[in-house]
Structure formats: structure tokens, C-alpha cells
Design a protein around this motif. Structure first.
Motif, PDB file in Angstrom:
ATOM      1  N   ALA A  11       4.962 128.859 -47.863  1.00  9.64           N
ATOM      2  CA  ALA A  11       3.835 128.439 -48.691  1.00  9.64           C
ATOM      3  C   ALA A  11       4.321 127.729 -49.945  1.00  9.64           C
ATOM      4  O   ALA A  11       3.740 126.729 -50.368  1.00  9.64           O
ATOM      5  CB  ALA A  11       2.976 129.648 -49.053  1.00  9.64           C
ATOM      6  N   LEU A  12       5.380 128.223 -50.539  1.00  4.28           N
ATOM      7  CA  LEU A  12       5.919 127.578 -51.739  1.00  4.28           C
ATOM      8  C   LEU A  12       6.398 126.179 -51.413  1.00  4.28           C
ATOM      9  O   LEU A  12       6.113 125.227 -52.123  1.00  4.28           O
ATOM     10  CB  LEU A  12       7.073 128.399 -52.315  1.00  4.28           C
ATOM     11  CG  LEU A  12       7.785 127.797 -53.528  1.00  4.28           C
ATOM     12  CD1 LEU A  12       6.841 127.724 -54.713  1.00  4.28           C
ATOM     13  CD2 LEU A  12       9.004 128.612 -53.891  1.00  4.28           C
ATOM     14  N   LEU A  13       7.112 126.036 -50.296  1.00  2.00           N
ATOM     15  CA  LEU A  13       7.660 124.731 -49.933  1.00  2.00           C
ATOM     16  C   LEU A  13       6.583 123.763 -49.482  1.00  2.00           C
ATOM     17  O   LEU A  13       6.665 122.571 -49.746  1.00  2.00           O
ATOM     18  CB  LEU A  13       8.700 124.884 -48.822  1.00  2.00           C
ATOM     19  CG  LEU A  13       9.966 125.622 -49.218  1.00  2.00           C
ATOM     20  CD1 LEU A  13      10.848 125.830 -48.008  1.00  2.00           C
ATOM     21  CD2 LEU A  13      10.706 124.876 -50.305  1.00  2.00           C
ATOM     22  N   ALA A  14       5.571 124.260 -48.799  1.00  2.00           N
ATOM     23  CA  ALA A  14       4.555 123.377 -48.241  1.00  2.00           C
ATOM     24  C   ALA A  14       3.370 123.193 -49.167  1.00  2.00           C
ATOM     25  O   ALA A  14       2.570 122.298 -48.970  1.00  2.00           O
ATOM     26  CB  ALA A  14       4.064 123.951 -46.909  1.00  2.00           C
ATOM     27  N   MET A  18       3.989 122.046 -55.221  1.00  2.00           N
ATOM     28  CA  MET A  18       5.388 121.659 -55.283  1.00  2.00           C
ATOM     29  C   MET A  18       5.524 120.191 -54.899  1.00  2.00           C
ATOM     30  O   MET A  18       4.994 119.756 -53.900  1.00  2.00           O
ATOM     31  CB  MET A  18       6.224 122.503 -54.319  1.00  2.00           C
ATOM     32  CG  MET A  18       6.212 123.977 -54.643  1.00  2.00           C
ATOM     33  SD  MET A  18       6.732 124.388 -56.308  1.00  2.00           S
ATOM     34  CE  MET A  18       8.385 123.824 -56.269  1.00  2.00           C
ATOM     35  N   ALA A  19       6.227 119.435 -55.691  1.00  9.11           N
ATOM     36  CA  ALA A  19       6.453 118.021 -55.410  1.00  9.11           C
ATOM     37  C   ALA A  19       7.791 117.857 -54.702  1.00  9.11           C
ATOM     38  O   ALA A  19       8.635 118.735 -54.734  1.00  9.11           O
ATOM     39  CB  ALA A  19       6.452 117.238 -56.715  1.00  9.11           C
ATOM     40  N   GLN A  20       7.996 116.710 -54.064  1.00 10.31           N
ATOM     41  CA  GLN A  20       9.279 116.427 -53.446  1.00 10.31           C
ATOM     42  C   GLN A  20      10.374 116.396 -54.504  1.00 10.31           C
ATOM     43  O   GLN A  20      11.452 116.879 -54.286  1.00 10.31           O
ATOM     44  CB  GLN A  20       9.218 115.098 -52.692  1.00 10.31           C
ATOM     45  CG  GLN A  20       8.326 115.138 -51.464  1.00 10.31           C
ATOM     46  CD  GLN A  20       8.789 116.152 -50.456  1.00 10.31           C
ATOM     47  OE1 GLN A  20       8.559 117.354 -50.590  1.00 10.31           O
ATOM     48  NE2 GLN A  20       9.440 115.697 -49.420  1.00 10.31           N
ATOM     49  N   THR A  21      10.114 115.748 -55.623  1.00  9.98           N
ATOM     50  CA  THR A  21      11.038 115.771 -56.747  1.00  9.98           C
ATOM     51  C   THR A  21      10.535 116.863 -57.668  1.00  9.98           C
ATOM     52  O   THR A  21       9.439 116.765 -58.197  1.00  9.98           O
ATOM     53  CB  THR A  21      11.048 114.421 -57.486  1.00  9.98           C
ATOM     54  OG1 THR A  21      11.411 113.406 -56.556  1.00  9.98           O
ATOM     55  CG2 THR A  21      12.003 114.455 -58.653  1.00  9.98           C
ATOM     56  N   THR A  40      21.888 128.778 -54.003  1.00  6.82           N
ATOM     57  CA  THR A  40      21.499 128.523 -52.612  1.00  6.82           C
ATOM     58  C   THR A  40      20.135 129.109 -52.266  1.00  6.82           C
ATOM     59  O   THR A  40      19.618 128.867 -51.178  1.00  6.82           O
ATOM     60  CB  THR A  40      22.524 129.116 -51.623  1.00  6.82           C
ATOM     61  OG1 THR A  40      22.412 130.543 -51.614  1.00  6.82           O
ATOM     62  CG2 THR A  40      23.945 128.673 -51.948  1.00  6.82           C
ATOM     63  N   CYS A  41      19.552 129.901 -53.166  1.00  3.20           N
ATOM     64  CA  CYS A  41      18.271 130.579 -52.918  1.00  3.20           C
ATOM     65  C   CYS A  41      18.302 131.338 -51.592  1.00  3.20           C
ATOM     66  O   CYS A  41      17.409 131.206 -50.751  1.00  3.20           O
ATOM     67  CB  CYS A  41      17.105 129.597 -52.967  1.00  3.20           C
ATOM     68  SG  CYS A  41      16.754 128.966 -54.625  1.00  3.20           S
ATOM     69  N   GLY A  42      19.352 132.101 -51.395  1.00  2.00           N
ATOM     70  CA  GLY A  42      19.472 132.895 -50.172  1.00  2.00           C
ATOM     71  C   GLY A  42      19.667 132.041 -48.941  1.00  2.00           C
ATOM     72  O   GLY A  42      19.301 132.448 -47.841  1.00  2.00           O
ATOM     73  N   GLY A  43      20.233 130.845 -49.114  1.00  2.77           N
ATOM     74  CA  GLY A  43      20.470 129.961 -47.985  1.00  2.77           C
ATOM     75  C   GLY A  43      19.269 129.115 -47.595  1.00  2.77           C
ATOM     76  O   GLY A  43      19.298 128.440 -46.572  1.00  2.77           O
ATOM     77  N   LYS A  44      18.240 129.118 -48.397  1.00  6.39           N
ATOM     78  CA  LYS A  44      17.031 128.329 -48.122  1.00  6.39           C
ATOM     79  C   LYS A  44      17.165 126.978 -48.836  1.00  6.39           C
ATOM     80  O   LYS A  44      16.802 126.839 -49.993  1.00  6.39           O
ATOM     81  CB  LYS A  44      15.802 129.089 -48.563  1.00  6.39           C
ATOM     82  CG  LYS A  44      15.682 130.403 -47.811  1.00  6.39           C
ATOM     83  CD  LYS A  44      14.414 131.114 -48.100  1.00  6.39           C
ATOM     84  CE  LYS A  44      14.311 132.432 -47.386  1.00  6.39           C
ATOM     85  NZ  LYS A  44      14.866 132.576 -46.102  1.00  6.39           N
ATOM     86  N   VAL A  45      17.682 125.990 -48.123  1.00  6.98           N
ATOM     87  CA  VAL A  45      18.025 124.698 -48.704  1.00  6.98           C
ATOM     88  C   VAL A  45      16.821 124.032 -49.370  1.00  6.98           C
ATOM     89  O   VAL A  45      16.909 123.555 -50.498  1.00  6.98           O
ATOM     90  CB  VAL A  45      18.639 123.761 -47.628  1.00  6.98           C
ATOM     91  CG1 VAL A  45      18.899 122.382 -48.185  1.00  6.98           C
ATOM     92  CG2 VAL A  45      19.903 124.376 -47.074  1.00  6.98           C
ATOM     93  N   LEU A  47      14.097 125.314 -50.568  1.00  5.27           N
ATOM     94  CA  LEU A  47      13.715 126.041 -51.767  1.00  5.27           C
ATOM     95  C   LEU A  47      14.727 125.796 -52.886  1.00  5.27           C
ATOM     96  O   LEU A  47      14.348 125.580 -54.038  1.00  5.27           O
ATOM     97  CB  LEU A  47      13.605 127.540 -51.465  1.00  5.27           C
ATOM     98  CG  LEU A  47      13.096 128.432 -52.591  1.00  5.27           C
ATOM     99  CD1 LEU A  47      11.695 128.008 -53.038  1.00  5.27           C
ATOM    100  CD2 LEU A  47      13.094 129.882 -52.146  1.00  5.27           C
ATOM    101  N   ALA A  48      16.004 125.778 -52.550  1.00  5.79           N
ATOM    102  CA  ALA A  48      17.052 125.553 -53.552  1.00  5.79           C
ATOM    103  C   ALA A  48      16.930 124.185 -54.209  1.00  5.79           C
ATOM    104  O   ALA A  48      17.341 124.007 -55.351  1.00  5.79           O
ATOM    105  CB  ALA A  48      18.435 125.705 -52.912  1.00  5.79           C
ATOM    106  N   GLN A  49      16.346 123.208 -53.514  1.00  5.62           N
ATOM    107  CA  GLN A  49      16.146 121.884 -54.083  1.00  5.62           C
ATOM    108  C   GLN A  49      14.992 121.845 -55.067  1.00  5.62           C
ATOM    109  O   GLN A  49      14.860 120.909 -55.836  1.00  5.62           O
ATOM    110  CB  GLN A  49      15.902 120.861 -52.964  1.00  5.62           C
ATOM    111  CG  GLN A  49      17.118 120.648 -52.096  1.00  5.62           C
ATOM    112  CD  GLN A  49      16.819 119.784 -50.883  1.00  5.62           C
ATOM    113  OE1 GLN A  49      15.684 119.551 -50.516  1.00  5.62           O
ATOM    114  NE2 GLN A  49      17.879 119.307 -50.259  1.00  5.62           N
ATOM    115  N   GLN A  50      14.148 122.868 -55.035  1.00  3.62           N
ATOM    116  CA  GLN A  50      12.950 122.866 -55.872  1.00  3.62           C
ATOM    117  C   GLN A  50      12.903 123.974 -56.906  1.00  3.62           C
ATOM    118  O   GLN A  50      12.061 123.938 -57.804  1.00  3.62           O
ATOM    119  CB  GLN A  50      11.710 123.017 -54.981  1.00  3.62           C
ATOM    120  CG  GLN A  50      11.560 121.914 -53.975  1.00  3.62           C
ATOM    121  CD  GLN A  50      10.361 122.162 -53.102  1.00  3.62           C
ATOM    122  OE1 GLN A  50       9.257 122.277 -53.600  1.00  3.62           O
ATOM    123  NE2 GLN A  50      10.573 122.266 -51.807  1.00  3.62           N
ATOM    124  N   ALA A  51      13.742 124.967 -56.780  1.00  6.73           N
ATOM    125  CA  ALA A  51      13.600 126.160 -57.605  1.00  6.73           C
ATOM    126  C   ALA A  51      14.942 126.643 -58.132  1.00  6.73           C
ATOM    127  O   ALA A  51      15.994 126.318 -57.594  1.00  6.73           O
ATOM    128  CB  ALA A  51      12.947 127.277 -56.776  1.00  6.73           C
TER     129      ALA A  51
END
Length: 145
Positions: A11-14, A18-21, A40-45, A47-51
């Protein structure tokens, strides 16, 4: 505190918040002894790009959320909503409108839950003015008689 993992992360990613940038996170996330930064946000790529993420244990996450919430309150952030594993914070801007960010709790669903198992908190800005009026839904025309 119930920890629902992948659904909340998805839900957070979609979510439209949340924006792409990612928007810049304009909140001071204090360093706490029970939280370790995890780029790495627990290996969630995605999510790691946004948070910004921190790792703790499932047994410590409830107290950690309370500690962070108090730190955010002292920075004039108000908890304005959320769900089981997500809190949305808002703060008024001096020039009008509001900034917002969200804190999401999650764990690795592939592992059995337990107090010593890892859990994460992800912090991400919500872009735009979170207090702006939402556009009104278009009126549905009445059916032809």
C-alpha cells in the motif's frame, strides 16, 4: 501492536501519496538505541528508494513507535490518521497548507513472528499540500426518464 507486513508495504509503494521521486523528508528522525538504520528497508528495494528505514525487534517496535511519536509531537507534528501499521503525521506551514509524512511498521512475513524477530519502521514524506482541499467528485447525471 498488530504488524501486517506485505500488504502495508504494498500500500505504501502503490499509494498515491508516494511519488516516483520521493519528496524530501522534513522531519528529524532521532537516533534511538533500540533502532538501527537500515538503508535496504529489510531488502525491500522499492521501499528503500522512497523511505528512510530503521530496524528493531518485534518485541521493541511498540515502544519505539511511542518514542518516535512523542519526538514528532515535540516537533509540532500531529498524528492525523493511519491504519493498523501506518501513522500519518501533518504539520501546518507558516505560509499556509500542511506538510505530511508517514511512518509504516512491517516485518518479514517469511519468518515466524516472535519478540526477537526483526521489524522495521519506514518513514516517507507525503508530497504536496496534505491539507489542500481534494477536488470534488464529478456529479453523476440523473438517469434519463
Amino acid at each position: 501492536m498488530k504488524i501486517v507486513m506485505m500488504a502495508a508495504v504494498t500500500a505504501l509503494l502503490a499509494g498515491p501519496a508516494m511519488a516516483q521521486t520521493p519528496a524530501p523528508l522534513q522531519v528529524d528522525i532521532p537516533e534511538l538505541p533500540t533502532a538501527v538504520a537500515d538503508p535496504t528497508c529489510g531488502g525491500k528495494v522499492g521501499l528503500a528508494q522512497q523511505a528512510l528505514c530503521v530496524m528493531t525487534t518485534q518485541g521493541a517496535i511498540g515502544a519505539l513507535v511511542d518514542t518516535y511519536s512523542e519526538a514528532f509531537r515535540l516537533q509540532n507534528w500531529l498524528a492525523a490518521g493511519g491504519e493498523d501499521n501506518r501513522v500519518v503525521y501533518v504539520r501546518r506551514r507558516a505560509e499556509g497548507g500542511c506538510d505530511g509524512f508517514q511512518m509504516l511498521a512491517f516485518a518479514d512475513e517469511s519468518r515466524a513472528p516472535g519478540p526477537a524477530e526483526p521489524a522495521w519502521l519506514a518513514f516517507a514524506a507525503i508530497p504536496g499540500d496534505v491539507c489542500a482541499a481534494r477536488p470534488a467528485a464529478a456529479a453523476t447525471p440523473a438517469p434519463a426518464q
